[in-house]
Design a protein around this motif. Structure first.
Motif, PDB file in Angstrom:
ATOM      1  N   HIS A 185     -28.269  32.121 -16.758  1.00 38.05           N
ATOM      2  CA  HIS A 185     -28.154  32.262 -18.215  1.00 38.05           C
ATOM      3  C   HIS A 185     -26.727  32.032 -18.724  1.00 38.05           C
ATOM      4  N   TYR A 186     -25.791  31.756 -17.812  1.00 40.62           N
ATOM      5  CA  TYR A 186     -24.405  31.534 -18.229  1.00 40.62           C
ATOM      6  C   TYR A 186     -24.317  30.297 -19.124  1.00 40.62           C
ATOM      7  N   ARG A 187     -23.553  30.424 -20.203  1.00 43.45           N
ATOM      8  CA  ARG A 187     -23.216  29.276 -21.051  1.00 43.45           C
ATOM      9  C   ARG A 187     -21.758  29.448 -21.472  1.00 43.45           C
ATOM     10  N   SER A 224     -23.509  25.505 -26.165  1.00 42.27           N
ATOM     11  CA  SER A 224     -23.726  24.854 -24.868  1.00 42.27           C
ATOM     12  C   SER A 224     -25.074  25.257 -24.295  1.00 42.27           C
ATOM     13  N   TRP A 225     -25.575  24.423 -23.392  1.00 46.87           N
ATOM     14  CA  TRP A 225     -26.768  24.788 -22.640  1.00 46.87           C
ATOM     15  C   TRP A 225     -26.426  25.923 -21.690  1.00 46.87           C
ATOM     16  N   THR A 226     -27.450  26.661 -21.280  1.00 52.79           N
ATOM     17  CA  THR A 226     -27.255  27.603 -20.180  1.00 52.79           C
ATOM     18  C   THR A 226     -27.159  26.799 -18.890  1.00 52.79           C
ATOM     19  N   ASP A 281     -35.176  28.928 -16.549  1.00 53.20           N
ATOM     20  CA  ASP A 281     -34.625  30.172 -16.015  1.00 53.20           C
ATOM     21  C   ASP A 281     -34.960  30.376 -14.542  1.00 53.20           C
ATOM     22  N   TYR A 334     -19.253  24.769 -14.872  1.00 50.27           N
ATOM     23  CA  TYR A 334     -20.050  25.995 -14.989  1.00 50.27           C
ATOM     24  C   TYR A 334     -19.933  26.829 -13.705  1.00 50.27           C
ATOM     25  N   THR A 375     -17.981  30.614 -13.285  1.00 55.06           N
ATOM     26  CA  THR A 375     -18.707  31.822 -12.878  1.00 55.06           C
ATOM     27  C   THR A 375     -18.296  32.292 -11.480  1.00 55.06           C
ATOM     28  N   ASP A 405     -26.664  33.524 -12.187  1.00 52.90           N
ATOM     29  CA  ASP A 405     -25.861  32.959 -13.274  1.00 52.90           C
ATOM     30  C   ASP A 405     -26.631  31.951 -14.127  1.00 52.90           C
ATOM     31  N   GLN A 422     -30.552  25.469 -18.143  1.00 54.28           N
ATOM     32  CA  GLN A 422     -30.942  24.323 -18.976  1.00 54.28           C
ATOM     33  C   GLN A 422     -30.226  23.057 -18.528  1.00 54.28           C
TER      34      GLN A 422
END
Length: 168
Positions: A30-32, A37-39, A76, A145, A149, A28, A42
């Protein structure tokens, strides 16, 4: 007395931050939640980076963030971020324990080149607001976050909502 308590809080909360970052799944990263929003990766890296700022904040009266470069790794890769976190925590704790009560009253300023970002303000205000509370703020975001997810949120201050559901 304040520093003694802050060091205990730092140690306790660092363990909580560690648990939270360890809960970030690579799948997850890369989820944003929104385009602006940041991933998740990030955000995790930013949390780990805040611990790096302890050194400049606690050892310099004027901290120029643009003059201070360090290798963060790639957002990442959660394993890279966890290594960054552990390295930064070690340096942050050393800087915190080297501080004296008298230095808490010293004026401190953060700059980006010629631009003042924060301050001048007493270093003690900066420790609480910019360092400690800044991490807590972003940890709250990370919890959102993780829940968005479908991931397990670790209990930071006792059982989580999900822990309660499992026991019913």
């Amino acid at each position: 007395m304040i520093l003694k308590n802050w060091i205990q809080e730092f140690d306790h909360e660092t363990n909580n931050t560690r648990k939270l970052l360890q809960a970030v799944p690579q799948k997850d990263i890369h989820y944003r939640p929104a385009a602006n929003s940041w991933t998740m990766g990030q955000l995790a890296q930013h949390i780990a980076t805040i611990y790096y700022w302890y050194v400049g904040t606690l050892t310099q009266d004027v901290y120029d963030i643009t003059a201070d470069h360090f290798e963060r790794g790639h957002p990442d890769d959660i394993h890279s971020t966890l290594a960054l976190f552990e390295n930064n925590v070690e340096k942050a704790r050393e800087a915190l324990v080297s501080l004296t009560e008298e230095q808490l009253a010293d004026e401190w300023t953060m700059k980006s080149g010629d631009n003042v970002i924060l301050g001048p303000m007493p270093r003690g205000v900066v420790v609480r607001g910019f360092l400690f509370n800044h991490i807590y703020h972003h940890r709250g975001e990370m919890i959102v976050y993780l829940r968005a997810t479908g991931n397990q949120v670790p209990g930071l201050y006792g059982p989580t909502y999900e822990d309660g559901l499992r026991s019913n």
